[in-house]
Design a protein around this motif. Structure first.
Motif, PDB file in Angstrom:
ATOM      1  N   LYS A  42       0.848  -1.199   0.000  1.00  0.00           N
ATOM      2  CA  LYS A  42       0.000   0.000   0.000  1.00  0.00           C
ATOM      3  C   LYS A  42       0.884   1.250   0.000  1.00  0.00           C
ATOM      4  CE  LYS A  42      -4.057  -1.835   2.392  1.00  0.00           C
ATOM      5  NZ  LYS A  42      -4.846  -1.735   3.640  1.00  0.00           N
ATOM      6  N   ASP A  43       1.916   1.244   0.822  1.00  0.00           N
ATOM      7  CA  ASP A  43       2.851   2.375   0.866  1.00  0.00           C
ATOM      8  C   ASP A  43       3.564   2.537  -0.476  1.00  0.00           C
ATOM      9  OD1 ASP A  43       2.139   2.771   3.527  1.00  0.00           O
ATOM     10  OD2 ASP A  43       3.929   1.765   4.320  1.00  0.00           O
ATOM     11  N   ALA A  44       3.994   1.416  -1.062  1.00  0.00           N
ATOM     12  CA  ALA A  44       4.701   1.453  -2.347  1.00  0.00           C
ATOM     13  C   ALA A  44       3.788   1.987  -3.451  1.00  0.00           C
ATOM     14  CB  ALA A  44       5.221   0.062  -2.709  1.00  0.00           C
ATOM     15  N   ILE A  45       2.509   1.589  -3.439  1.00  0.00           N
ATOM     16  CA  ILE A  45       1.559   2.071  -4.443  1.00  0.00           C
ATOM     17  C   ILE A  45       1.373   3.582  -4.295  1.00  0.00           C
ATOM     18  CG2 ILE A  45      -0.880   2.034  -5.123  1.00  0.00           C
ATOM     19  CD1 ILE A  45      -0.789  -1.034  -4.503  1.00  0.00           C
ATOM     20  N   GLN A  46       1.226   4.049  -3.082  1.00  0.00           N
ATOM     21  CA  GLN A  46       1.056   5.482  -2.856  1.00  0.00           C
ATOM     22  C   GLN A  46       2.267   6.261  -3.371  1.00  0.00           C
ATOM     23  OE1 GLN A  46       0.197   6.619   1.182  1.00  0.00           O
ATOM     24  NE2 GLN A  46       0.134   8.778   0.688  1.00  0.00           N
ATOM     25  N   LEU A  47       3.470   5.785  -3.048  1.00  0.00           N
ATOM     26  CA  LEU A  47       4.687   6.451  -3.521  1.00  0.00           C
ATOM     27  C   LEU A  47       4.797   6.403  -5.040  1.00  0.00           C
ATOM     28  CD1 LEU A  47       7.183   5.212  -0.789  1.00  0.00           C
ATOM     29  CD2 LEU A  47       6.308   7.544  -1.081  1.00  0.00           C
ATOM     30  N   HIS A  48       4.414   5.278  -5.626  1.00  0.00           N
ATOM     31  CA  HIS A  48       4.454   5.104  -7.076  1.00  0.00           C
ATOM     32  C   HIS A  48       3.531   6.135  -7.748  1.00  0.00           C
ATOM     33  CE1 HIS A  48       5.208   2.391 -10.596  1.00  0.00           C
ATOM     34  NE2 HIS A  48       4.113   2.990 -11.022  1.00  0.00           N
ATOM     35  N   ILE A  49       2.321   6.258  -7.241  1.00  0.00           N
ATOM     36  CA  ILE A  49       1.361   7.205  -7.808  1.00  0.00           C
ATOM     37  C   ILE A  49       1.855   8.639  -7.631  1.00  0.00           C
ATOM     38  CG2 ILE A  49      -0.955   8.173  -7.529  1.00  0.00           C
ATOM     39  CD1 ILE A  49      -1.899   5.273  -6.945  1.00  0.00           C
ATOM     40  N   GLU A  50       2.363   8.966  -6.445  1.00  0.00           N
ATOM     41  CA  GLU A  50       2.881  10.315  -6.205  1.00  0.00           C
ATOM     42  C   GLU A  50       4.034  10.650  -7.153  1.00  0.00           C
ATOM     43  OE1 GLU A  50       3.783  10.297  -2.030  1.00  0.00           O
ATOM     44  OE2 GLU A  50       1.675  10.565  -1.459  1.00  0.00           O
ATOM     45  N   ALA A  51       4.903   9.685  -7.416  1.00  0.00           N
ATOM     46  CA  ALA A  51       6.029   9.906  -8.337  1.00  0.00           C
ATOM     47  C   ALA A  51       5.522  10.146  -9.754  1.00  0.00           C
ATOM     48  CB  ALA A  51       6.982   8.711  -8.299  1.00  0.00           C
ATOM     49  N   ARG A  52       4.529   9.370 -10.183  1.00  0.00           N
ATOM     50  CA  ARG A  52       3.958   9.567 -11.520  1.00  0.00           C
ATOM     51  C   ARG A  52       3.318  10.954 -11.628  1.00  0.00           C
ATOM     52  NH1 ARG A  52       2.511   5.679 -15.257  1.00  0.00           N
ATOM     53  NH2 ARG A  52       3.440   3.651 -14.918  1.00  0.00           N
ATOM     54  N   GLN A  53       2.601  11.349 -10.583  1.00  0.00           N
ATOM     55  CA  GLN A  53       1.964  12.664 -10.596  1.00  0.00           C
ATOM     56  C   GLN A  53       3.016  13.770 -10.680  1.00  0.00           C
ATOM     57  OE1 GLN A  53      -0.358  12.226  -6.993  1.00  0.00           O
ATOM     58  NE2 GLN A  53      -2.246  11.867  -8.149  1.00  0.00           N
ATOM     59  N   ALA A  54       4.092  13.641  -9.933  1.00  0.00           N
ATOM     60  CA  ALA A  54       5.151  14.645  -9.937  1.00  0.00           C
ATOM     61  C   ALA A  54       5.803  14.771 -11.311  1.00  0.00           C
ATOM     62  CB  ALA A  54       6.199  14.312  -8.882  1.00  0.00           C
ATOM     63  N   LEU A  55       5.853  13.651 -12.039  1.00  0.00           N
ATOM     64  CA  LEU A  55       6.447  13.656 -13.379  1.00  0.00           C
ATOM     65  C   LEU A  55       5.429  13.975 -14.475  1.00  0.00           C
ATOM     66  CD1 LEU A  55       8.674  10.466 -12.983  1.00  0.00           C
ATOM     67  CD2 LEU A  55       9.450  12.859 -13.069  1.00  0.00           C
ATOM     68  N   GLY A  56       4.172  14.136 -14.078  1.00  0.00           N
ATOM     69  CA  GLY A  56       3.131  14.425 -15.059  1.00  0.00           C
ATOM     70  C   GLY A  56       2.722  13.218 -15.885  1.00  0.00           C
ATOM     71  N   GLU A  57       3.010  12.026 -15.387  1.00  0.00           N
ATOM     72  CA  GLU A  57       2.670  10.792 -16.107  1.00  0.00           C
ATOM     73  C   GLU A  57       1.252  10.355 -15.746  1.00  0.00           C
ATOM     74  OE1 GLU A  57       5.604   7.859 -15.154  1.00  0.00           O
ATOM     75  OE2 GLU A  57       7.205   8.945 -16.172  1.00  0.00           O
ATOM     76  N   PRO A  58       0.586   9.659 -16.663  1.00  0.00           N
ATOM     77  CA  PRO A  58      -0.764   9.175 -16.368  1.00  0.00           C
ATOM     78  C   PRO A  58      -0.734   8.071 -15.306  1.00  0.00           C
ATOM     79  CG  PRO A  58      -0.028   8.313 -18.479  1.00  0.00           C
ATOM     80  CD  PRO A  58       1.018   9.298 -18.008  1.00  0.00           C
ATOM     81  N   ILE A  59      -1.805   7.978 -14.546  1.00  0.00           N
ATOM     82  CA  ILE A  59      -1.939   6.942 -13.516  1.00  0.00           C
ATOM     83  C   ILE A  59      -2.753   5.799 -14.115  1.00  0.00           C
ATOM     84  CG2 ILE A  59      -2.717   6.412 -11.170  1.00  0.00           C
ATOM     85  CD1 ILE A  59      -0.581   8.706 -11.408  1.00  0.00           C
ATOM     86  N   PRO A  60      -2.182   4.589 -14.232  1.00  0.00           N
ATOM     87  CA  PRO A  60      -2.932   3.459 -14.775  1.00  0.00           C
ATOM     88  C   PRO A  60      -4.147   3.137 -13.900  1.00  0.00           C
ATOM     89  CG  PRO A  60      -0.591   2.952 -14.704  1.00  0.00           C
ATOM     90  CD  PRO A  60      -0.800   4.223 -13.932  1.00  0.00           C
ATOM     91  N   ILE A  61      -5.243   2.822 -14.554  1.00  0.00           N
ATOM     92  CA  ILE A  61      -6.466   2.433 -13.866  1.00  0.00           C
ATOM     93  C   ILE A  61      -6.831   1.029 -14.320  1.00  0.00           C
ATOM     94  CG2 ILE A  61      -8.913   2.976 -13.521  1.00  0.00           C
ATOM     95  CD1 ILE A  61      -7.095   5.176 -12.479  1.00  0.00           C
ATOM     96  N   GLU A  62      -7.078   0.135 -13.359  1.00  0.00           N
ATOM     97  CA  GLU A  62      -7.522  -1.213 -13.715  1.00  0.00           C
ATOM     98  C   GLU A  62      -8.990  -1.145 -14.125  1.00  0.00           C
ATOM     99  OE1 GLU A  62      -4.853  -4.478 -11.405  1.00  0.00           O
ATOM    100  OE2 GLU A  62      -6.704  -3.885 -10.446  1.00  0.00           O
TER     101      GLU A  62
END
Length: 72
Positions: A42-62
């Protein structure tokens, strides 16, 4: 925003639980127990999403989660 992802937890040969999120490539964690692995992913997913947001990358949605059974 709230995100929901499927995770996979497997036990390795050393008794460590390895957790991964297939929708987020490269998002892995581990723990000595299933509960610890779950909290860590859960922590890793949160950090992963925050990093993508900071880079302006799209967030994958299942969109579809399906299980298949194969008889061999």
């Amino acid at each position: 925003m709230k995100y929901k992802y499927r995770i996979l937890i497997e036990k390795d040969e050393n008794g460590i639980y390895i957790a991964s999120c297939p929708a987020l490539q490269g998002c892995y964690s581990q723990g000595d127990t299933v509960d610890e692995a779950l909290q860590n992913i859960k922590d890793a997913i949160q950090l992963h999403i925050e990093a993508r947001q900071a880079l302006g990358e799209p967030i994958p949605i299942e969109i579809l989660i399906e299980e298949v059974e194969v008889v061999v």
